[in-house]
Write a protein that holds these residues in place. Structure first.
Motif, PDB file in Angstrom:
ATOM      1  N   ASP A 176       0.826  -1.177  -0.002  1.00 56.17           N
ATOM      2  CA  ASP A 176       0.172   0.066   0.044  1.00 56.17           C
ATOM      3  C   ASP A 176       0.758   1.240  -0.036  1.00 56.17           C
ATOM      4  O   ASP A 176       0.432   2.406  -0.006  1.00 56.17           O
ATOM      5  CB  ASP A 176      -0.998   0.077   1.154  1.00 56.17           C
ATOM      6  CG  ASP A 176      -0.276  -0.047   2.461  1.00 56.17           C
ATOM      7  OD1 ASP A 176       1.059  -0.278   2.489  1.00 56.17           O
ATOM      8  OD2 ASP A 176      -0.839   0.588   3.589  1.00 56.17           O
ATOM      9  N   SER A 177       2.350   1.020   0.118  1.00 58.67           N
ATOM     10  CA  SER A 177       2.906   2.335   0.028  1.00 58.67           C
ATOM     11  C   SER A 177       4.302   1.847  -0.383  1.00 58.67           C
ATOM     12  O   SER A 177       4.702   0.562  -0.447  1.00 58.67           O
ATOM     13  CB  SER A 177       2.866   2.723   1.381  1.00 58.67           C
ATOM     14  OG  SER A 177       3.561   1.915   2.380  1.00 58.67           O
ATOM     15  N   GLU A 178       5.144   2.850  -0.753  1.00 57.65           N
ATOM     16  CA  GLU A 178       6.710   2.572  -0.919  1.00 57.65           C
ATOM     17  C   GLU A 178       7.390   2.132   0.357  1.00 57.65           C
ATOM     18  O   GLU A 178       7.167   2.709   1.340  1.00 57.65           O
ATOM     19  CB  GLU A 178       7.153   3.899  -1.462  1.00 57.65           C
ATOM     20  CG  GLU A 178       6.528   4.132  -2.885  1.00 57.65           C
ATOM     21  CD  GLU A 178       6.970   5.630  -3.331  1.00 57.65           C
ATOM     22  OE1 GLU A 178       7.934   5.992  -2.782  1.00 57.65           O
ATOM     23  OE2 GLU A 178       6.543   6.153  -4.463  1.00 57.65           O
ATOM     24  N   PRO A 179       8.328   1.038   0.306  1.00 56.06           N
ATOM     25  CA  PRO A 179       9.057   0.951   1.597  1.00 56.06           C
ATOM     26  C   PRO A 179      10.153   1.742   1.745  1.00 56.06           C
ATOM     27  O   PRO A 179      11.367   1.450   2.085  1.00 56.06           O
ATOM     28  CB  PRO A 179       9.756  -0.396   0.823  1.00 56.06           C
ATOM     29  CG  PRO A 179       9.805  -0.524  -0.523  1.00 56.06           C
ATOM     30  CD  PRO A 179       8.808   0.426  -1.099  1.00 56.06           C
ATOM     31  N   VAL A 180       9.895   3.125   2.140  1.00 53.21           N
ATOM     32  CA  VAL A 180      10.781   4.129   2.509  1.00 53.21           C
ATOM     33  C   VAL A 180      10.592   4.481   3.840  1.00 53.21           C
ATOM     34  O   VAL A 180       9.378   4.925   4.085  1.00 53.21           O
ATOM     35  CB  VAL A 180      10.673   5.197   1.559  1.00 53.21           C
ATOM     36  CG1 VAL A 180      11.489   6.483   1.912  1.00 53.21           C
ATOM     37  CG2 VAL A 180      10.748   4.839  -0.154  1.00 53.21           C
ATOM     38  N   GLY A 181      11.474   4.399   4.572  1.00 55.59           N
ATOM     39  CA  GLY A 181      11.376   4.821   6.066  1.00 55.59           C
ATOM     40  C   GLY A 181      10.770   3.554   6.851  1.00 55.59           C
ATOM     41  O   GLY A 181      10.336   4.184   7.964  1.00 55.59           O
ATOM     42  N   LYS A 182      10.551   2.472   6.468  1.00 58.69           N
ATOM     43  CA  LYS A 182       9.891   1.523   7.375  1.00 58.69           C
ATOM     44  C   LYS A 182      10.842   0.777   7.991  1.00 58.69           C
ATOM     45  O   LYS A 182      12.047   0.399   7.591  1.00 58.69           O
ATOM     46  CB  LYS A 182       9.142   0.684   6.413  1.00 58.69           C
ATOM     47  CG  LYS A 182       8.042   1.060   5.719  1.00 58.69           C
ATOM     48  CD  LYS A 182       7.225  -0.131   4.920  1.00 58.69           C
ATOM     49  CE  LYS A 182       5.954   0.472   4.210  1.00 58.69           C
ATOM     50  NZ  LYS A 182       5.298  -0.635   3.588  1.00 58.69           N
ATOM     51  N   ARG A 183      10.446   0.171   9.124  1.00 58.86           N
ATOM     52  CA  ARG A 183      11.142  -0.560   9.960  1.00 58.86           C
ATOM     53  C   ARG A 183      11.180  -2.156   9.486  1.00 58.86           C
ATOM     54  O   ARG A 183      12.084  -2.893   9.411  1.00 58.86           O
ATOM     55  CB  ARG A 183      10.771  -0.658  11.565  1.00 58.86           C
ATOM     56  CG  ARG A 183      11.025   0.424  12.321  1.00 58.86           C
ATOM     57  CD  ARG A 183      10.481   0.517  13.524  1.00 58.86           C
ATOM     58  NE  ARG A 183      10.511   2.003  14.274  1.00 58.86           N
ATOM     59  CZ  ARG A 183       9.853   2.184  15.318  1.00 58.86           C
ATOM     60  NH1 ARG A 183       9.057   1.157  16.175  1.00 58.86           N
ATOM     61  NH2 ARG A 183       9.711   3.272  16.025  1.00 58.86           N
ATOM     62  N   ASP A 184      10.114  -2.730   8.746  1.00 59.17           N
ATOM     63  CA  ASP A 184       9.908  -3.881   8.206  1.00 59.17           C
ATOM     64  C   ASP A 184       9.009  -3.653   6.871  1.00 59.17           C
ATOM     65  O   ASP A 184       8.012  -2.734   7.200  1.00 59.17           O
ATOM     66  CB  ASP A 184       9.127  -4.788   9.385  1.00 59.17           C
ATOM     67  CG  ASP A 184       9.009  -5.960   9.036  1.00 59.17           C
ATOM     68  OD1 ASP A 184       8.464  -6.368   8.095  1.00 59.17           O
ATOM     69  OD2 ASP A 184       9.909  -6.716   9.299  1.00 59.17           O
TER      70      ASP A 184
END
Length: 486
Positions: A176-184
């Motif tokens: 649902d979103s770009e994997p930017v700034g995620k912990r997982d």
């Protein structure tokens, strides 16, 4: 007998008891208003309309909330694509136009309006408050890249996966979103930072910066706002179980809300033996279906399968449904003449206590997880028995069966004598069905005109051919395009 329902979370049929005696709170995921409604949307809305009508008939006060997702990646993408082709329509105008198409289609097949139909864009403050609560409780975090994005920390919630009985390790990355700034990668978006290529009007100020809500947080916020922190039933299509409903459940309970006591999911639609999808090009749009069959017949067909089963659509489906419904109408017409002669009219739609006239087989079927196919079997059984009674001049039995048939049709929203179906063919000028069909066809005519203005003649011809295949002929005149049923 008690009401029994299949609870998707428990994965079994369970006894259903409302939280509050005589009152039922039901939340249904409504449409994302990005493009025209299709058969899957109609089928899902009708399923919960049947349930609501049954609960009402059995003496319950039902509060039905069906939301409208009017801000979403797909809505923005569709609006941007249209603008690049020369359209001046803004994203919010597109969403409202499509929302009206959905409303018209629902009304055409007799789906009652929800108690309330909240839009996502009208509940931003509630979503922000819910996200703040999740951050405070340690289940959400701001993106590590310094943007305004906020994610749900799936690792912080041990019960994540409870609805679909998956472990976190089995799950794919959230899409649902770009994997930017995620912990997982499996963490999902609660708040999406505004992006430069998106219109500023599609963003709101928040404690984390300008942005817009993620898809999943919308329903959690709206359900609790209008039904409370715990309510009876959450419904939606089977395709929403994961990730949408899984994420709803996790974020709501992580915020301290008990949320839905029961989860119900309706089956999908197959066309030609294949699951219906836009990528396969086999979508059946509401406008096409309403042009191909009387709205009451369409309602009969869409509601004829068990709500949890796959609904199979073929080239003969609507003709078979029409033949079955005509047998019911034929009996009512015969019985009506007999009743008039006997001075004992058949109860009109909404007249008296329909529930008291329902045969036991119908009641048992509906109490057994809304088994509409078995309920329809009881209906057709009463029609056959009534016709046999008329043939044998047994007036008392014929009128008794007619009263039962009328009651069953009333509960299912299918009585052809009701005002909404009263016109010949179910679509006389000025009635709700005709208005809905006109609205849906004109929307396609507008899309065709836009394609022609952009010199996209392939798209223009495809719209014309699709309408023609559904029995709608177009005539281009100096005063605009007119349509008629061919």
């Amino acid at each position: 007998m008690r009401q029994r329902i299949y609870d998707s979370r428990a994965q079994q049929v369970v006894d259903f008891e409302p939280r509050e005696e005589g009152r039922i709170g039901l939340y249904v995921c409504g449409p994302t208003v990005q493009s025209a409604p299709h058969i899957g949307h109609l089928r899902s809305a009708l399923v919960y309309d049947q349930m609501r009508r049954w609960f009402t008939a059995t003496g319950h006060d039902v509060t039905l909330i069906r939301n409208v997702t009017d801000i979403d990646d797909k809505i923005l993408d569709h609006a941007r694509d249209a603008q690049q082709s020369g359209s001046a329509e803004q994203w919010w105008a597109l969403a409202y136009r499509v929302e009206r198409e959905f409303t018209a289609a629902y009304e055409a097949i007799g789906v009652l309006p929800p108690t309330y139909e909240p839009r996502a864009t009208a509940n931003i403050a509630e979503m922000i408050a819910l996200i703040e609560r999740l951050i405070e409780r340690g289940h959400a975090y701001r993106a590590a890249d310094g943007s305004a994005s906020v994610y749900f920390d799936t690792a912080s919630w041990p019960e994540y996966g409870a609805l679909t009985r998956q472990s976190r390790e089995q799950m794919d990355a959230a899409a649902d979103s770009e994997p930017v700034g995620k912990r997982d990668p499996r963490d999902f978006a609660l708040w999406k930072a505004h992006r430069e290529h998106e219109p500023v009007s599609a963003s709101w100020e928040s404690p984390w910066g300008r942005g817009r809500p993620g898809w999943h947080i919308e329903c959690s916020a709206m359900a609790t706002r209008y039904l409370g922190e715990q309510f009876d039933i959450h419904g939606g299509g089977l395709d929403l179980r994961f990730p949408h409903h899984e994420n709803e459940l996790a974020q709501s309970q992580a915020a301290g809300h008990p949320f839905a006591r029961h989860w119900i999911h309706n089956g999908l639609v197959n066309t030609g033996g294949q699951k219906m999808s836009k990528s396969l090009g086999n979508s059946l749009f509401a406008a096409d279906l309403l042009a191909a069959a009387r709205p009451v017949v369409l309602r009969y067909f869409l509601g004829s399968a068990h709500y949890r089963s796959v609904l199979e659509f073929s080239d003969t489906s609507l003709a078979e449904a029409a033949a079955a419904f005509e047998r019911i109408e034929g009996f009512l017409e015969r019985a009506g003449k007999l009743a008039e002669a006997a001075g004992a009219p058949i109860p009109a739609p909404g007249e008296g206590d329909a529930a008291s006239r329902l045969p036991a087989a119908f009641v048992e079927a509906m109490l057994d997880d809304f088994a509409v196919p078995q309920a329809l079997a009881a209906l057709h059984g009463a029609v056959r028995a009534g016709n046999a009674a008329i043939d044998s001049a047994d007036t008392a039995t014929a009128l008794a069966r007619a009263a039962e048939v009328a009651a069953m049709l009333d509960v299912l929203g299918l009585d052809p004598r009701a005002d909404s179906w009263a016109a010949p063919g179910g679509s006389a000028p000025g009635d709700a069905s005709a208005s809905a069909l006109d609205h849906l066809v004109r929307a396609l005519i507008e899309q065709r005109a836009e394609a022609r203005a952009n010199k996209d003649f392939a798209a223009s011809d495809a719209i014309r051919d699709r309408l023609l295949a559904a029995g709608v002929a177009l005539e281009d005149t100096p005063n605009g395009t007119r349509w008629s049923l061919s």
